[in-house]
Design a protein around this motif. Structure first.
Motif, short mmCIF file in Angstrom:
data_model
loop_
_atom_site.label_atom_id
_atom_site.label_comp_id
_atom_site.label_asym_id
_atom_site.label_seq_id
_atom_site.Cartn_x
_atom_site.Cartn_y
_atom_site.Cartn_z
N UNK A 299 27.36 -16.78 60.61
CA UNK A 299 26.07 -16.97 60.30
C UNK A 299 25.55 -15.73 59.62
N UNK A 300 26.43 -14.80 59.08
CA UNK A 300 26.11 -13.65 58.33
C UNK A 300 25.68 -12.49 59.39
N UNK A 301 25.99 -12.75 60.82
CA UNK A 301 25.91 -11.55 61.69
C UNK A 301 27.37 -10.84 61.80
N UNK A 302 27.34 -9.69 61.90
CA UNK A 302 28.81 -8.97 61.88
C UNK A 302 28.87 -8.35 63.13
N UNK A 303 29.95 -8.41 64.09
CA UNK A 303 30.09 -7.54 65.11
C UNK A 303 31.51 -7.10 64.94
N UNK A 304 31.52 -5.63 65.41
CA UNK A 304 32.76 -4.83 65.37
C UNK A 304 33.15 -4.41 66.64
N UNK A 305 34.73 -4.92 67.15
CA UNK A 305 35.14 -5.08 68.30
C UNK A 305 36.32 -4.42 68.39
N UNK A 306 36.47 -3.52 69.45
CA UNK A 306 38.11 -2.78 69.48
C UNK A 306 38.87 -3.70 70.17
N UNK A 307 40.32 -3.35 70.05
CA UNK A 307 41.30 -4.11 70.74
C UNK A 307 41.13 -4.47 72.20
N UNK A 308 40.00 -3.46 72.86
CA UNK A 308 40.23 -3.67 74.42
C UNK A 308 38.49 -4.49 74.36
N UNK A 309 37.91 -4.85 73.45
CA UNK A 309 36.96 -6.01 73.60
C UNK A 309 35.86 -5.01 73.82
N UNK A 310 35.76 -3.55 73.31
CA UNK A 310 34.46 -2.99 73.40
C UNK A 310 33.85 -3.36 72.20
#
Length: 894
Positions: A299-310
């Protein structure tokens, strides 16, 4: 047509059998066919073609073959009603054809010429369109027989693009399972029409939030549809492969509608020592010198997540805003963030400076995969089609900061050389037809220019001369037992700024206790730190003592936890090649589906009596069992290594007498070795599986179950785990087993003990507790007994303390006897010598209440679990706890 079904009805008592008496509607647009796999007196395949309102039927003992030289006997039997095409179940005992029936294949067929004339003359030619059956075939009636109701015919494959030699491909062996739940296959022209309708529907229903988002979302649908259209129109490739199940008609095979998951784990590449021997089947990309990064868009919301879920969204706000601006469709996107130097080359040091300062705007995001996109789960879609969809989306996005990771070239030898010359880290290779799996995979490989990996910083030395900060960093990697092993030191690659920065970080972590084993680090003037910082270091080679030679510091890594850092060992490309599916997935319809997926067997393994049926209830053969163990062998080794082994062998099948084997002459069992006789001096040497080859050796020796003891060889007299086997008594239902396991888990948690769960593959569940190897067998067994006694006394209506059958009617016996010296428990991934051949599978605790039974996974459906593998037991090796405190809490007096 009553007369046509007269013989069919005369042979059956419909008050007893669930087979349909009549019914079914003749097709108006296409003739249908069905092939039913039938375990009657003998296994055979019932081949049925719709014609004149009934299903013309033949019994094919060996099933169809794609080899044009194979002439498969097909006994003509009575017509069946059209409604029989949907029948799957078990015909009761003493009824005609008693036994299990599954729908092995279904679809449509087109006669070549007049079908009535061909059927009457005994030369019926046709083209078939199923999930497993494709191309041109012929049924030919043999002459010289009198009984026209049991006429012998032959089923023969015509010579076309689908034909395959029998030694290369066996459709009945490699595609054994039911297709009942799959939709009816569609012809290519039908697929294109359905595809257009699907694409139009998607475009019309797409919500328009803002122009950029609308454009990208349309691109996603168009891109996915485009790959489907081109595939539907294309002719089959020459090579065959495993088939995938398309659950959305008109879209690429493997795609399905799905909600966007909250969490996602990226696929990781395997380090190899050479390029693959079949580069034409691989996509090669640049190995970026940066941080792996996942993007979740909803819904247009962006989250950036590392390979270890941070969650690094706050750290990457310029990138987040750019991703929101271009309006990617909802999905999970996989890629790497980098910062380029003045020559346009990714530079890891500059990336770190971007995080340490205010230059995050310099970060460029290269996307290379889209496992979820625009409401679809694309993980089962071949890589090249996922990438095509992603590339189309990014073309519409038009961003300098978010780019598509294009193919680097086709010759891996030249690519690696070129990458090294221009200062890149290396090359990534990915099988063109591979699906996306959430774990490390042999279908993604990495070829590095030089040796380079992460190390844990365990200490440092003082600077010398005019140098400030630190002299060198003491490096280490964790072994399989969770011990930090010294790997040398690095003193080059620093500048003044990095020396000052790392010196400040290390001062805050100073400790008096060495994180390495005693006397592991030579010299005396060291300063120890808590092992939490991770350094990336390049070096020329490993020394014989396990240290790095000519190391150069590249920077600190903030995206990887120290506890996960181990020594990277490159795999031989020949081994990786052997791990690929027996046939790689392509667009060709004739291919083994997931149920037939298996690893290539070693050429040195001679399989005797491969067709002998091991489990009459399923028809599983000895070769099926060996192929199963080839498939799970590497997963299983994590549970077998260094533990004494006991085998349960079934030389005459699981319905006959079983043989329990603890000792053997290993000369004819490659990969199996004898343990030190001193471990058990009163008996012959115990056995140990040394590698996957050993698993296959014992499987060839008719072993079905592999059991292990609760201690490893190096500390045999002090067990390193406790096993609680939850065994249901008569009348116990499955939900009671689930509740009992939850109670067990909660009680162990109260004692401060870790608990891992797995199915037994039979009726029960296993709860496994890793412990420090400090107490002897008798003490550990007595402690486990005290736990069971406490639970049985606290909840006597649920648990039985005594093991006899009469003592546990309606109750669950928690078997603690498996914790004695010499006692064993079936290994994770072992099959069970019971009808159905369930397997013991590691579980997450939050999966427990969704589990349907302990035999949810079997030898025949293990493909549905391989993506998870051993992931549910991540952290097991480092979870072991001392039990002294737990003993005190329980009031146990050793």
């Amino acid at each position: 047509m009553p007369d046509a079904l007269k013989l069919y009805k005369a042979k059956r008592n419909f008050d007893i059998t669930s087979e349909p008496a009549e019914g079914g509607v003749a097709s108006t647009d296409a003739l249908t066919f069905v092939i039913q796999k039938h375990w009657a007196t003998r296994l055979h395949y019932d081949f049925r073609l719709e014609l004149d309102g009934t299903m013309k039927s033949w019994a094919v003992p060996k099933g169809p073959s794609y080899d044009t030289h194979d002439k498969r006997m097909a006994v003509h039997v009575e017509d069946h009603p059209i409604s029989y095409s949907d029948f799957e179940g078990t015909i009761p005992p003493k009824q005609y054809g008693a036994g299990k029936v599954i729908i092995w294949d279904k679809g449509t067929w087109e006669p070549i010429g007049d079908p009535h004339e061909g059927y009457r003359k005994g030369n019926l030619k046709f083209e078939i369109h199923g999930h497993k059956m494709h191309g041109r075939w012929v049924l030919v009636r043999m002459k010289g027989r009198g009984d026209d109701r049991q006429e012998p015919w032959l089923l023969i494959k015509e010579n076309d693009e689908y034909a395959r030699p029998a030694e290369e491909f066996s459709v009945v062996d490699e595609m054994p399972d039911s297709v009942k739940e799959l939709p009816m296959p569609k012809r290519a022209r039908g697929k294109v029409a359905a595809l257009k309708a699907e694409a139009q529907s998607e475009a019309q229903s797409e919500e328009v939030r803002k122009p950029a988002r609308k454009s990208a979302a349309k691109s996603a649908t168009k891109a996915v549809s485009k790959t489907a259209a081109s595939k539907a129109a294309a002719k089959p490739a020459a090579k065959t492969s495993r088939a995938r199940k398309a659950s959305v008609p008109g879209l690429p095979e493997g795609v399905k509608k799905a909600a966007l998951p909250e969490k996602f784990t990226p696929e990781l590449a395997t380090l190899v020592d050479a390029p693959p021997p079949d580069p034409e089947n691989w996509v090669f990309e640049v190995k970026f010198d940066g941080y792996r990064m996942l993007t979740r868009v909803e819904n247009g919301q962006v989250r950036l997540i590392t390979r270890n879920d941070n969650d690094w969204t706050d750290k990457l706000q310029p990138l987040q805003k750019e991703l929101e601006r271009i309006g990617l469709p909802d999905g999970w996107y996989d890629g790497e963030i980098v910062v380029h130097d003045e020559n346009g080359k990714p530079n890891f040091g500059l990336l770190q400076l971007a995080f340490d300062g205010v230059r995050t705007a310099d970060i460029v995001y290269f996307l290379f995969d889209a496992p979820y996109c625009n409401g679809y789960d694309l993980r089962d879609v071949p890589l090249v089609e996922r990438r095509a969809a992603l590339e189309q989306v990014l073309k519409e996005a038009k961003s300098d900061k978010v780019r598509f990771s294009a193919e680097f070239g086709t010759n891996p030898d030249e690519l690696v050389l070129a990458a090294c010359k221009i200062g890149l880290e290396g090359v990534i290779g990915k099988r063109r037809d591979s699906r996306y799996v959430e774990r490390r995979s042999p279908e993604w490989i990495k070829l590095k220019c030089g040796l380079r990996q992460e190390f844990v910083i365990g200490g440092f030395t003082d600077p010398k001369g005019s140098r400030k900060g630190v002299g060198s960093l003491l490096l280490g990697t964790y072994d399989r037992e969770g011990v930090l092993r010294y790997a040398g030191n690095v003193g080059s690659g620093f500048n003044h700024a990095s020396l000052m920065d790392i010196s400040e970080r290390l001062e805050a972590l100073r400790t008096d206790e060495s994180p390495f084993p005693p006397r592991a680090v030579p010299g005396r003037q060291h300063h120890w730190v808590k092992p939490v910082l991770v350094a990336e270091v390049s070096f020329s080679e490993w020394t014989n003592t396990g240290s790095v030679r000519h190391p150069v510091f590249q920077g600190l890594r903030k995206d990887k936890p120290a506890k996960g850092i181990t020594r990277e060992e490159p795999r031989h490309i020949e081994d990786i090649d052997a791990l690929k599916p027996h046939s790689a997935p392509t667009d060709e319809p004739v291919s083994p589906p997931p149920p037939g997926l298996h690893r290539k067997l070693p050429e040195t393994l001679r399989v005797t009596n491969p067709d002998r049926v091991v489990d009459p209830s399923t028809g599983i053969t000895k070769l099926d069992v060996i192929r199963y163990y080839a498939l799970v062998g590497e997963l299983m080794m994590e549970h077998l290594k260094r533990r004494p082994l006991t085998l349960v062998r079934a030389p005459s099948g699981i319905g006959a007498e079983l043989v329990f084997q603890k000792h053997a002459d290993v000369k004819k069992l490659p990969g199996v070795k004898q343990m030190d006789p001193a471990l058990d001096p009163d008996n012959p040497p115990m056995l140990e599986i040394a590698g996957v080859e050993g698993i296959l050796s014992v499987a060839q020796w008719n072993a079905i179950e592999l059991h292990t003891q609760n201690a490893v060889a190096k500390s045999y007299e002090t067990p390193d785990r406790i096993v609680f086997d939850l065994d249901p008594g008569e009348g116990v239902e499955w939900h009671q087993m689930q509740e009992a396991a939850q109670i067990m888990h909660a009680f162990l948690d109260e004692l401060g003990l870790p608990a891992f769960l797995k199915t037994s593959g039979g009726k029960g569940l296993h709860v496994v507790v890793p412990i420090k190897p400090e107490y002897g067998w008798d003490t550990v067994k007595a402690f486990s007994q005290a736990i069971v006694r406490h639970l049985a006394a606290t909840l006597p209506d649920r648990f039985a303390f005594k093991s006899g059958a009469k003592n546990r009617v309606g109750k669950i016996f928690i078997d603690y006897l498996r914790n004695g010296r010499g006692a064993t428990t079936v290994s994770a991934w072992s099959a069970r010598a019971r009808p159905g051949m369930g397997i013991s599978v590691p579980l997450e605790w939050d999966e427990l209440m969704k589990l349907k039974s302990s035999t949810q996974w079997t030898v025949t459906n293990v493909h549905t679990r391989l993506d998870r593998g051993n992931d549910p037991w991540t952290g097991y090796a480092k979870a072991a706890k001392a039990v002294t405190k737990a003993m005190k809490i329980l009031g146990f007096d050793e």
